[in-house]
Structure formats: structure tokens, C-alpha cells
Design a protein around this motif. Structure first.
Motif, PDB file in Angstrom:
ATOM      1  N   HIS A 143       0.659  -1.232   0.180  1.00 32.61           N
ATOM      2  CA  HIS A 143      -0.066   0.045  -0.084  1.00 32.61           C
ATOM      3  C   HIS A 143       0.846   1.342  -0.040  1.00 32.61           C
ATOM      4  O   HIS A 143       0.630   2.378   0.661  1.00 32.61           O
ATOM      5  N   LEU A 144       1.919   1.401  -0.639  1.00 35.83           N
ATOM      6  CA  LEU A 144       2.851   2.223  -0.719  1.00 35.83           C
ATOM      7  C   LEU A 144       2.290   3.538  -1.355  1.00 35.83           C
ATOM      8  O   LEU A 144       2.522   4.681  -0.775  1.00 35.83           O
ATOM      9  N   ASP A 145       1.619   3.366  -2.449  1.00 35.84           N
ATOM     10  CA  ASP A 145       1.095   4.311  -3.022  1.00 35.84           C
ATOM     11  C   ASP A 145       0.160   5.110  -2.142  1.00 35.84           C
ATOM     12  O   ASP A 145       0.456   6.425  -2.208  1.00 35.84           O
ATOM     13  N   GLU A 146      -0.730   4.530  -1.522  1.00 32.53           N
ATOM     14  CA  GLU A 146      -1.650   5.225  -0.639  1.00 32.53           C
ATOM     15  C   GLU A 146      -1.058   5.752   0.229  1.00 32.53           C
ATOM     16  O   GLU A 146      -1.705   7.122   0.723  1.00 32.53           O
ATOM     17  N   TYR A 147      -0.208   5.156   1.014  1.00 32.60           N
ATOM     18  CA  TYR A 147       0.458   6.037   2.128  1.00 32.60           C
ATOM     19  C   TYR A 147       1.179   7.247   1.578  1.00 32.60           C
ATOM     20  O   TYR A 147       1.252   8.161   2.414  1.00 32.60           O
ATOM     21  N   ALA A 148       1.920   7.373   0.646  1.00 34.34           N
ATOM     22  CA  ALA A 148       2.695   8.483  -0.020  1.00 34.34           C
ATOM     23  C   ALA A 148       1.668   9.675  -0.426  1.00 34.34           C
ATOM     24  O   ALA A 148       1.736  10.645   0.102  1.00 34.34           O
ATOM     25  N   GLN A 149       0.420   9.346  -0.800  1.00 30.35           N
ATOM     26  CA  GLN A 149      -0.576  10.145  -1.152  1.00 30.35           C
ATOM     27  C   GLN A 149      -1.034  10.718   0.237  1.00 30.35           C
ATOM     28  O   GLN A 149      -1.257  11.967   0.340  1.00 30.35           O
ATOM     29  N   GLU A 150      -1.304   9.899   1.076  1.00 28.54           N
ATOM     30  CA  GLU A 150      -1.891  10.243   2.597  1.00 28.54           C
ATOM     31  C   GLU A 150      -1.037  11.324   3.165  1.00 28.54           C
ATOM     32  O   GLU A 150      -1.359  12.177   3.857  1.00 28.54           O
ATOM     33  N   HIS A 151       0.220  10.967   2.969  1.00 26.33           N
ATOM     34  CA  HIS A 151       1.415  11.612   4.041  1.00 26.33           C
ATOM     35  C   HIS A 151       2.074  12.748   2.885  1.00 26.33           C
ATOM     36  O   HIS A 151       3.115  13.043   3.314  1.00 26.33           O
ATOM     37  N   HIS A 152       1.442  12.821   1.791  1.00 33.36           N
ATOM     38  CA  HIS A 152       2.175  13.848   0.863  1.00 33.36           C
ATOM     39  C   HIS A 152       3.590  13.658   0.625  1.00 33.36           C
ATOM     40  O   HIS A 152       4.434  14.497   1.009  1.00 33.36           O
ATOM     41  N   LEU A 153       4.142  12.595   0.525  1.00 33.53           N
ATOM     42  CA  LEU A 153       5.399  12.094   0.207  1.00 33.53           C
ATOM     43  C   LEU A 153       5.873  11.951  -1.103  1.00 33.53           C
ATOM     44  O   LEU A 153       7.063  11.774  -1.536  1.00 33.53           O
ATOM     45  N   GLY A 154       5.032  12.360  -2.151  1.00 37.67           N
ATOM     46  CA  GLY A 154       5.156  12.426  -3.444  1.00 37.67           C
ATOM     47  C   GLY A 154       5.293  10.962  -4.218  1.00 37.67           C
ATOM     48  O   GLY A 154       4.757  10.067  -3.448  1.00 37.67           O
TER      49      GLY A 154
END
Length: 528
Positions: free
Chosen positions: A506-517
């Protein structure tokens, strides 16, 4: 614990070299598990990928994964050849068949339980087989230690017998058992020990075991307990080697060629002991030493199997040791075949050929790959390039040269790039395998360069791999910032939401949720 550990290690320590030179196997294989427990196992378990190619593909990219698959297949085929050769030796003696039929019988047994069992089945099978092999190894060692030294602890009895063995060898015109650097240089001691250590830490079929642990904490304890159980055998092995050699040198030299003991004749009848009366006096003379070109040649792979017979122990113990040898060889062979089948089914067929393949199709392809691998392993077992431990040591060198650098740097250097990893593995495996084929008598048989043996060249291959990764990583695109953060978090103890999201896909979702690019990078075209 493979056939190399159970069947061959004590023999290669005792007979092909003096005990000091043979100690590289004890130090290398034990030290490797320390490296694995400290540097790799918990971090790889936390990263959440279940095979070495899976880790490489996710940490680097798909090109690096493909190179890792090729390396895994090369290492596993060389390693499994040693196991099948060990099976052949056991059946050759105890069923009275030749090596070819012994290997064929072993192939059939492995095929049935490896194909039908899968990861979980093989794991529990190995638990049962270890129980058999360690009991089979320790009981004769205790009995012989009592017999020779009056002490039930082989590790202590071993110390008491060394002085007598040194004196016995000098009396027979052979160099002392404990004398250092008589058959190998200090440089080669370092190179071989390091190749075995780093190779152990990088072996695909060993690393995959830690993913059967339920958590990172369990993986750490698993590595600790593994080291304890391994030490039971590895601290006993030098004692078994010394006891066997002491008994042989006390009974065989000076014996008439046609008056040798029953145990000696049994192994001689199946071709695993040879007597050459070079001076024609009808007496076995070992003044020139033991091995090729002398009057007495004892196959290194029979020492542990023959130990109970040499010491005159009861028949049930002889049978128990034979069972232990089979357990060691078959359990490791099944684990290696699992690596081969999963690499073909998952990393080649599903990832590269048919991304829409169902689980059933992958399973079918995996079983076909395993059957084909067993046939290739059987051929290599029938025609091995050396003793079991020597063949296995070649596989460790290949693992050190290919896998250890990319696993270690993949965890501890966040800027190691995909192209660096692919180039490093390629340089390491090609250099090491090429040198092994160049020098081994079973292949090209050329003289070693600077006297460096095929079993030690893996250390040089590993250094070349490390240098290649470092240099290429300076000139190729760095991993994405998100992957670099995952690598940082993997190294710290405790729960990490980022690493957990990565492990669960779920790395994509985590990145979007935490604004990590964007987690994708120029070197990560699989889009994970």
C-alpha cells in the motif's frame, strides 16, 4: 544442515588436509550465521519480501530482479549437486548399488515430498530431519569420546586426543595434525573463510527460511536458535574427524593388504576406499601421507558414515548415522529445489511471461521446473566436480560474490541504485564462476592464479561486486525519496507505518496520504 555439514565436513577436515587447514569450513559456516543474524535476517523480514529476487525487485528494479533470479538458479544448482552426490554415497554403501543408482533413488524421494509439500511442508520436514541428523551425529561422537578419552563430551575428548594424534602422525612420517599453514597459505585461509561466511549470509534457500517466522522479533530469535543448533554439530565435527583419523592410523598402517578389517573391506568393495601397493611389499604404508598418489586413499565423504563401524559400535548406531546423512542431504535438497521452482514460476513465468497467470498455473509451472531441476541435479550428483563439501563451498563462493553485497547495501546504503546492483551481481557471479570453471580439474583444470583456490575466489568476487555497486551508483539515478525513507525506517527497531504499508503493498496510498510524493522513480518502472 546440509550433506556437506553432516557427511563431508569432518572428512575434509581430517583427511584431505590437516585439521588446521580444514578449520576454514568450521569457522566460515558458523560465522556466516552470525552475520546473517546480525546484518540481514531481521531487516529482510521487516522489509516484507519473501525471496531474495522479491527483495531485489522491490528495493531496486525489475532488471536487477532478473539478474538475481539467474544468480539464484546458478547458486542453487551448484549447491544441490553436492546434496545429490551425498545421497549417492549413502545409498552406494548401504544399499550396495553404484553411485548412479544411489543418486536416482535420492532424486525420486526428493521429487515426491518436495513437489507435494511446498514451503510449509518442507519447513516442518526439515525440523524432523534435523532432529534425526543431530542425534545420529552426537551419539557416535559421545561413544567414541568415552572410548578414546574417557570423557563423554566430544569437544573435551577432542582436546585430549589432539596431542596423541600429532605424535602418531609424526611417527608415521606425516606432518602434525595441528600444524599451521603446511597445506594452505594465510591468505587462502582468509579468502576461503570469508567466502564461506559471506556466502552463508547470502544463500537464497537459507534467507527464505526467516520469512516463515511470524514477526521481526521471531526472525531474530529464529536466527539465535539456529546458531545454537548449528553449533551443536559444528563443535562436534572436528572431534569426529580427529577420532576417525586416530582410529584409522592406529589400525590400518602396517596391515597386510589382504588382511584389512571388515569395515575397511565393506567400503573398499564399493570403491570408496582404495589401496595401491606402490612398493609391492603387500603392506599398507602411509609414510607419504593419505590421498591421491599414495598407498591409501579414503574418500572424504565416508568418514562420518564409517565412524561407528571403525569404532566397533553396534549396528543400530551405524544405521542411525546413515539415516542422519540422508536427512541432511534430502532436507537441504528440498529447500534448494523450492528456490529454483519459485524463481522460475514467480520471477520468470509470472513476472515476465504471463502476468495474468493464476495461482494454479504458477503452481504447475513450479512443479515442472522442480522436476527439471531434479534431473539436472541428479546428473551433477552422478558427475560431481569434487567432494561434497568442496562442491558446496563453490556454491557459497558464488552466493558471496552475487547476493551478500546487494542485500547488505540494500539495507544499509539507501543510495545504492538499481543499475549498480544489477552490474555488481553480474560482475561478481561472472568473475567467480568463470574462475571456478577455469581452475577446477573437472572442467578446464588450469593452474590457479597466485595459488588462489576455487573455493576462496568468491571473496574477491564479492569485493568486485561491492566496488561495482559503489561506482555505478555514483553515475545512475538514485532510488526514489520514498524508497530511501523505507530503507531508513527498516533499520530502526519498532513498528513503522511506512515499512508496514510497503510490506503490504500500500505504498502508493501511504505516499498520497502523507504527501510524500510519487513513489515511482526513474529506476523503478514497475510502478510499485
Amino acid at each position: 544442515m546440509s550433506a556437506a555439514s553432516f557427511i563431508s565436513m569432518a572428512g575434509i577436515v581430517a583427511f584431505s588436509q590437516n585439521g588446521y587447514a580444514g578449520s576454514v569450513y568450521l569457522m566460515g559456516w558458523t560465522g556466516g550465521y552470525v552475520l546473517l543474524a546480525m546484518l540481514l535476517a531481521p531487516y529482510l523480514r521487516k522489509f516484507g519480501k519473501y525471496t531474495v529476487p522479491d527483495f531485489v525487485g522491490d528495493r531496486y528494479n525489475e532488471t536487477a530482479r532478473l539478474v538475481a533470479v539467474v544468480c539464484a538458479l546458478v547458486v542453487s544448482f551448484v549447491y544441490v549437486a553436492g546434496q545429490m552426490a551425498g545421497v549417492g554415497v549413502v545409498f552406494q554403501r548401504f544399499l550396495g548399488v553404484d553411485r548412479t543408482w544411489g543418486v536416482v533413488i535420492g532424486m525420486t524421494i526428493v521429487f515426491f515430498y518436495a513437489v507435494l509439500g511446498g514451503m510449509k511442508g518442507i519447513t516442518w520436514t526439515q525440523v524432523a530431519q534435523y532432529s534425526v541428523l543431530i542425534v545420529a551425529y552426537i551419539i557416535p561422537a559421545v561413544a567414541i569420546s568415552l572410548q578414546l578419552a574417557g570423557n563423554p563430551l566430544p569437544q573435551i575428548g577432542f582436546g585430549q586426543i589432539l596431542g596423541e594424534l600429532d605424535g602418531l602422525q609424526r611417527d608415521l612420517g606425516i606432518e602434525a595434525y595441528t600444524e599451521a599453514f603446511t597445506q594452505t597459505s594465510m591468505l587462502n585461509m582468509i579468502l576461503i573463510t570469508a567466502a564461506l561466511m559471506f556466502g552463508t549470509a547470502g544463500l537464497p534457500h537459507v534467507i527464505v527460511r526467516f520469512y516463515t517466522a511470524r514477526s521481526v522479533r521471531a526472525a531474530r530469535y529464529s536466527a539465535l536458535w539456529a546458531l545454537f543448533f548449528i553449533s551443536l554439530l559444528y563443535t562436534t565435527a572436528p572431534a569426529v574427524g580427529a577420532f576417525s583419523k586416530f582410529n584409522v592410523l592406529n589400525t590400518i598402517p602396517g596391515t597386510a593388504v589382504d588382511s584389512t578389517p571388515t569395515w575397511f573391506n565393506s567400503w573398499r568393495d564399493v570403491g570408496l576406499i582404495e589401496v595401491n601397493d606402490l612398493n609391492g611389499n603387500g603392506i599398507i604404508d602411509v609414510a607419504g601421507g593419505l590421498g591421491p598418489g599414495t598407498e591409501l586413499i579414503i574418500n572424504n565423504d565416508i568418514v562420518v558414515l564409517a565412524t561407528p563401524e571403525i569404532a566397533g559400535l553396534p549396528a543400530p548406531i551405524v544405521g542411525l548415522v546413515a539415516a542422519g546423512g540422508l536427512a541432511a542431504a534430502l532436507s537441504t535438497a528440498s529447500g534448494l529445489l523450492l528456490v529454483i521452482s519459485s524463481s522460475v514460476a514467480n520471477d520468470i513465468y509470472w513476472k515476465r511471461i504471463n502476468p495474468r497467470a493464476t495461482d494454479k498455473q504458477q503452481l504447475t509451472v513450479g512443479r515442472i521446473a522442480m522436476a527439471a531441476a531434479i534431473l539436472v541435479a541428479g546428473y551433477l550428483g552422478i558427475n560431481p566436480p569434487g567432494f561434497v563439501a568442496e562442491v558446496v563451498a563453490l556454491a557459497f563462493g558464488l552466493a558471496a560474490a552475487s547476493f551478500f553485497p546487494i542485500l547488505f547495501l540494500g539495507i544499509f546504503w539507501k543510495k545504492a541504485t538499481a543499475w549498480g546492483a544489477a552490474a555488481g551481481m553480474s560482475v561478481g557471479i561472472v568473475f567467480t564462476l568463470g574462475y571456478q570453471l577455469w581452475t577446477l580439474p573437472a572442467f578446464l583444470g588450469n593452474e590457479p592464479i597466485w595459488d588462489i583456490p576455487a573455493t576462496g575466489v568468491g571473496t574477491i568476487g564479492m569485493i568486485l561486486n561491492l566496488l561495482t555497486i559503489f561506482i555505478v551508483s555514483q553515475f545512475t539515478p538514485a532510488p526514489s525519496e520514498l524508497m530511501q525513507k523505507v530503507v531508513e525506517d527498516v533499520r530502526y527497531p519498532g513498528r513503522s507505518e511506512l515499512v508496514l504499508a510497503h510490506a503490504e503493498g500500500h505504498l502508493d496510498e501511504y505516499a498520497q496520504e502523507h504527501h510524500l510524493g510519487d513513489p515511482s522513480g526513474e529506476d523503478r518502472r514497475d510502478g510499485h
